[in-house]
Motif scaffolding. Structure first.
Motif, PDB file in Angstrom:
ATOM      1  N   ILE A  43      -1.452  -4.112  -5.229  1.00  0.00           N
ATOM      2  CA  ILE A  43      -2.779  -3.601  -5.580  1.00  0.00           C
ATOM      3  C   ILE A  43      -3.451  -2.959  -4.369  1.00  0.00           C
ATOM      4  O   ILE A  43      -4.037  -1.863  -4.459  1.00  0.00           O
ATOM      5  CB  ILE A  43      -3.653  -4.741  -6.150  1.00  0.00           C
ATOM      6  CG1 ILE A  43      -3.077  -5.227  -7.479  1.00  0.00           C
ATOM      7  CG2 ILE A  43      -5.093  -4.279  -6.346  1.00  0.00           C
ATOM      8  CD1 ILE A  43      -3.803  -6.416  -8.067  1.00  0.00           C
ATOM      9  N   LEU A  44      -3.367  -3.628  -3.230  1.00  0.00           N
ATOM     10  CA  LEU A  44      -3.998  -3.088  -2.016  1.00  0.00           C
ATOM     11  C   LEU A  44      -3.330  -1.791  -1.565  1.00  0.00           C
ATOM     12  O   LEU A  44      -4.014  -0.828  -1.169  1.00  0.00           O
ATOM     13  CB  LEU A  44      -3.958  -4.131  -0.897  1.00  0.00           C
ATOM     14  CG  LEU A  44      -4.811  -5.391  -1.132  1.00  0.00           C
ATOM     15  CD1 LEU A  44      -4.649  -6.355   0.026  1.00  0.00           C
ATOM     16  CD2 LEU A  44      -6.276  -5.016  -1.312  1.00  0.00           C
ATOM     17  N   VAL A  45      -2.005  -1.753  -1.596  1.00  0.00           N
ATOM     18  CA  VAL A  45      -1.296  -0.522  -1.219  1.00  0.00           C
ATOM     19  C   VAL A  45      -1.674   0.613  -2.153  1.00  0.00           C
ATOM     20  O   VAL A  45      -1.893   1.763  -1.729  1.00  0.00           O
ATOM     21  CB  VAL A  45       0.225  -0.762  -1.236  1.00  0.00           C
ATOM     22  CG1 VAL A  45       0.982   0.571  -1.133  1.00  0.00           C
ATOM     23  CG2 VAL A  45       0.636  -1.669  -0.088  1.00  0.00           C
ATOM     24  N   ALA A  46      -1.779   0.304  -3.445  1.00  0.00           N
ATOM     25  CA  ALA A  46      -2.152   1.332  -4.418  1.00  0.00           C
ATOM     26  C   ALA A  46      -3.536   1.887  -4.138  1.00  0.00           C
ATOM     27  O   ALA A  46      -3.791   3.086  -4.309  1.00  0.00           O
ATOM     28  CB  ALA A  46      -2.087   0.745  -5.831  1.00  0.00           C
ATOM     29  N   MET A  47      -4.456   1.024  -3.692  1.00  0.00           N
ATOM     30  CA  MET A  47      -5.820   1.474  -3.416  1.00  0.00           C
ATOM     31  C   MET A  47      -5.919   2.303  -2.125  1.00  0.00           C
ATOM     32  O   MET A  47      -6.737   3.227  -2.017  1.00  0.00           O
ATOM     33  CB  MET A  47      -6.745   0.253  -3.334  1.00  0.00           C
ATOM     34  CG  MET A  47      -6.958  -0.444  -4.669  1.00  0.00           C
ATOM     35  SD  MET A  47      -7.720   0.642  -5.933  1.00  0.00           S
ATOM     36  CE  MET A  47      -6.258   1.205  -6.833  1.00  0.00           C
ATOM     37  N   TYR A  48      -5.115   1.960  -1.145  1.00  0.00           N
ATOM     38  CA  TYR A  48      -5.178   2.692   0.133  1.00  0.00           C
ATOM     39  C   TYR A  48      -4.220   3.882   0.182  1.00  0.00           C
ATOM     40  O   TYR A  48      -4.291   4.693   1.115  1.00  0.00           O
ATOM     41  CB  TYR A  48      -4.870   1.743   1.297  1.00  0.00           C
ATOM     42  CG  TYR A  48      -6.023   0.842   1.644  1.00  0.00           C
ATOM     43  CD1 TYR A  48      -7.083   1.314   2.414  1.00  0.00           C
ATOM     44  CD2 TYR A  48      -6.063  -0.459   1.194  1.00  0.00           C
ATOM     45  CE1 TYR A  48      -8.157   0.498   2.735  1.00  0.00           C
ATOM     46  CE2 TYR A  48      -7.130  -1.291   1.505  1.00  0.00           C
ATOM     47  CZ  TYR A  48      -8.181  -0.817   2.272  1.00  0.00           C
ATOM     48  OH  TYR A  48      -9.238  -1.626   2.577  1.00  0.00           O
ATOM     49  N   LEU A  49      -3.346   4.002  -0.775  1.00  0.00           N
ATOM     50  CA  LEU A  49      -2.373   5.099  -0.772  1.00  0.00           C
ATOM     51  C   LEU A  49      -3.034   6.470  -0.777  1.00  0.00           C
ATOM     52  O   LEU A  49      -2.592   7.377  -0.033  1.00  0.00           O
ATOM     53  CB  LEU A  49      -1.431   4.945  -1.969  1.00  0.00           C
ATOM     54  CG  LEU A  49      -0.154   5.762  -1.957  1.00  0.00           C
ATOM     55  CD1 LEU A  49       0.675   5.427  -0.709  1.00  0.00           C
ATOM     56  CD2 LEU A  49       0.671   5.488  -3.216  1.00  0.00           C
ATOM     57  N   PRO A  50      -4.092   6.706  -1.559  1.00  0.00           N
ATOM     58  CA  PRO A  50      -4.751   8.029  -1.490  1.00  0.00           C
ATOM     59  C   PRO A  50      -5.320   8.336  -0.115  1.00  0.00           C
ATOM     60  O   PRO A  50      -5.309   9.499   0.322  1.00  0.00           O
ATOM     61  CB  PRO A  50      -5.869   7.900  -2.537  1.00  0.00           C
ATOM     62  CG  PRO A  50      -5.385   6.873  -3.494  1.00  0.00           C
ATOM     63  CD  PRO A  50      -4.652   5.895  -2.647  1.00  0.00           C
ATOM     64  N   LEU A  51      -5.804   7.302   0.593  1.00  0.00           N
ATOM     65  CA  LEU A  51      -6.319   7.540   1.945  1.00  0.00           C
ATOM     66  C   LEU A  51      -5.202   7.980   2.883  1.00  0.00           C
ATOM     67  O   LEU A  51      -5.378   8.891   3.703  1.00  0.00           O
ATOM     68  CB  LEU A  51      -6.980   6.271   2.478  1.00  0.00           C
ATOM     69  CG  LEU A  51      -8.261   5.827   1.761  1.00  0.00           C
ATOM     70  CD1 LEU A  51      -8.775   4.530   2.366  1.00  0.00           C
ATOM     71  CD2 LEU A  51      -9.331   6.910   1.846  1.00  0.00           C
ATOM     72  N   PHE A  52      -4.056   7.322   2.761  1.00  0.00           N
ATOM     73  CA  PHE A  52      -2.913   7.732   3.581  1.00  0.00           C
ATOM     74  C   PHE A  52      -2.482   9.163   3.268  1.00  0.00           C
ATOM     75  O   PHE A  52      -2.167   9.957   4.156  1.00  0.00           O
ATOM     76  CB  PHE A  52      -1.728   6.784   3.353  1.00  0.00           C
ATOM     77  CG  PHE A  52      -2.016   5.360   3.708  1.00  0.00           C
ATOM     78  CD1 PHE A  52      -2.914   5.064   4.731  1.00  0.00           C
ATOM     79  CD2 PHE A  52      -1.395   4.311   3.026  1.00  0.00           C
ATOM     80  CE1 PHE A  52      -3.179   3.748   5.080  1.00  0.00           C
ATOM     81  CE2 PHE A  52      -1.663   3.002   3.357  1.00  0.00           C
ATOM     82  CZ  PHE A  52      -2.550   2.706   4.381  1.00  0.00           C
ATOM     83  N   LYS A  53      -2.527   9.498   1.980  1.00  0.00           N
ATOM     84  CA  LYS A  53      -2.115  10.840   1.536  1.00  0.00           C
ATOM     85  C   LYS A  53      -3.095  11.890   2.065  1.00  0.00           C
ATOM     86  O   LYS A  53      -2.688  12.967   2.534  1.00  0.00           O
ATOM     87  CB  LYS A  53      -2.040  10.880   0.027  1.00  0.00           C
ATOM     88  CG  LYS A  53      -1.527  12.179  -0.544  1.00  0.00           C
ATOM     89  CD  LYS A  53      -1.417  12.121  -2.058  1.00  0.00           C
ATOM     90  CE  LYS A  53      -0.902  13.446  -2.631  1.00  0.00           C
ATOM     91  NZ  LYS A  53      -0.822  13.390  -4.117  1.00  0.00           N
ATOM     92  N   MET A  54      -4.394  11.572   2.000  1.00  0.00           N
ATOM     93  CA  MET A  54      -5.413  12.508   2.481  1.00  0.00           C
ATOM     94  C   MET A  54      -5.301  12.713   3.993  1.00  0.00           C
ATOM     95  O   MET A  54      -5.398  13.841   4.500  1.00  0.00           O
ATOM     96  CB  MET A  54      -6.800  11.996   2.118  1.00  0.00           C
ATOM     97  CG  MET A  54      -7.092  12.033   0.613  1.00  0.00           C
ATOM     98  SD  MET A  54      -8.653  11.200   0.215  1.00  0.00           S
ATOM     99  CE  MET A  54      -9.801  12.104   1.218  1.00  0.00           C
ATOM    100  N   SER A  55      -5.082  11.614   4.724  1.00  0.00           N
ATOM    101  CA  SER A  55      -4.974  11.734   6.179  1.00  0.00           C
ATOM    102  C   SER A  55      -3.746  12.549   6.581  1.00  0.00           C
ATOM    103  O   SER A  55      -3.764  13.301   7.548  1.00  0.00           O
ATOM    104  CB  SER A  55      -4.936  10.357   6.829  1.00  0.00           C
ATOM    105  OG  SER A  55      -3.799   9.645   6.378  1.00  0.00           O
ATOM    106  N   THR A  56      -2.670  12.407   5.824  1.00  0.00           N
ATOM    107  CA  THR A  56      -1.453  13.149   6.118  1.00  0.00           C
ATOM    108  C   THR A  56      -1.645  14.640   5.867  1.00  0.00           C
ATOM    109  O   THR A  56      -1.220  15.498   6.645  1.00  0.00           O
ATOM    110  CB  THR A  56      -0.286  12.637   5.280  1.00  0.00           C
ATOM    111  OG1 THR A  56      -0.099  11.230   5.521  1.00  0.00           O
ATOM    112  CG2 THR A  56       1.001  13.375   5.580  1.00  0.00           C
TER     113      THR A  56
END
Length: 380
Positions: free
Chosen positions: A363-376
């Protein structure tokens, strides 16, 4: 000497055995979570102290006066006082127990045997031993089930909390960016939406299920279904079976050692153990034994009783030492339950912790995944 098994009419006022107050009342009444007003622990104290005092030479009236002072609650003191007052009026201890309606037919019958044979202090010792072992069986069963049930319940609540409150916070933030979310994130967000809609209905359904199960606990279909469910729970079904086998063997050993006829012993054990696979099989066994069948032959018709137990029961019947064989089986199953619960407890604890941690991590990875994608995508 004539010892009569208490008849149904004479015991109409006697409530069901206190051991049938449920630890999981919606699952099986023999497993206790909240002890009744005068439950197993208090009966253990009563019979243990009464056996000690009578064995030291005190009369029963003086013994009950001392025992009354050892109980702290007024309702318990009133019960012991009621026994004493009934005895003062000329009634026997077994008759006094039946009059108060707080003791099972098994207890009344055992005490009656002790009174008529002059072995009351020995019968009281057996009763104390029986309730001590019954308490041990309950602790074994709750020890096997309580931890996994607690961890699983906590896991479900933790996941529901995350889906209901944490995920909507992130989804609201991501909605402002109007960008397509990763598949995993979108799946968790959709699941969160469903949880928000269905949670009230889920809670109401669980409540209705518990109330319905409690109201139907006396019905034959419910007892039969829960007997089957408890016997087939993965990992724990075998332990539950052995706990009840141990209770059955221990009760039979105590009754037969006290001189109770086999038919009467089977009838009493039916009333003591409300677990459907045991009670239903013993009812049919009693009828078959009355018609002349051997005990081991009748029990072999039921899958609940293992071949090894049937072999020892057969030896006991042929040698005239059936009570000793039941005592041996009771010890054997108690030791097996101790060993299996220890092994399962050591194995299931890390599994449940990893399971809970894995769900929360997803659940936590799913929530932070868009942030990682945006930063990349922004080159950070």
């Amino acid at each position: 000497m004539s010892i009569q098994l208490p008849q149904k009419k004479a015991t109409k006022a006697v409530p069901k055995d206190s051991t049938k107050t449920s630890i999981w009342s919606f699952m099986n009444r023999d497993i206790q979570f909240f002890e009744p007003k005068f439950g197993i622990k208090k009966k253990l104290v009563l019979y243990g102290q009464l056996e000690t005092l009578l064995g030291s030479g005190l009369d029963i009236q003086a013994s009950l006066e001392l025992i009354e002072q050892s109980f702290k609650k007024k309702q318990d003191q009133a019960l012991i006082r009621g026994l004493k007052e009934s005895i003062v009026k000329g009634k026997s201890l077994s008759e006094s127990m039946a009059e108060l309606g707080k003791f099972s037919i098994y207890e009344q019958y055992s005490v009656q045997i002790g009174e008529e044979t002059g072995r009351l202090h020995l019968i009281l010792r057996d009763l104390s031993s029986f309730f001590e072992k019954t308490l041990s069986y309950q602790r074994q069963l709750t020890g096997a089930l309580a931890y996994p049930v607690f961890v699983l319940s906590f896991s479900v609540l933790a996941v529901l909390f995350l889906l209901r409150y944490l995920v909507p916070m992130f989804s609201g933030i991501y909605g402002r960016f109007k960008q397509e979310l990763p598949s995993l994130t979108q799946m968790v967000v959709n699941l969160s939406g469903w949880v928000g809609v269905l949670m009230p209905y889920l809670l109401i359904s669980v409540l209705l299920l518990i109330v319905g199960a409690y109201s139907q606990r006396e019905k034959l279909w419910y007892r039969k279904m829960m007997g089957w469910v408890l016997s087939h729970i993965p990992l724990f079904g075998g332990i539950i079976q052995k706990v009840y086998l141990s209770r059955f063997c221990q009760a039979m050993a105590l009754l037969l050692a006290a001189g109770v006829p086999l038919l009467n012993a089977l009838k009493l054990v039916q009333q003591m153990i409300n677990f459907y696979p045991v009670s239903s099989s013993l009812k049919k066994t009693e009828q078959a034994v009355f018609q002349g069948a051997q005990l081991h032959e009748v029990l072999s018709q039921f899958d609940f009783y293992p071949p090894q137990a049937l072999a020892l029961i057969k030896v006991g019947e042929e040698s005239g030492k059936l009570d000793m064989m039941f005592e041996r089986l009771a010890r054997q199953y108690t030791e097996e339950v101790d060993q299996q619960t220890a092994v399962i407890g050591s194995l299931i604890e890390p599994v449940l912790i990893v399971f809970l941690g894995g769900i929360v991590a997803v659940i936590l990875v799913a929530m932070y995944l868009p942030l990682f994608k945006m930063s990349t995508s922004m080159g950070f």
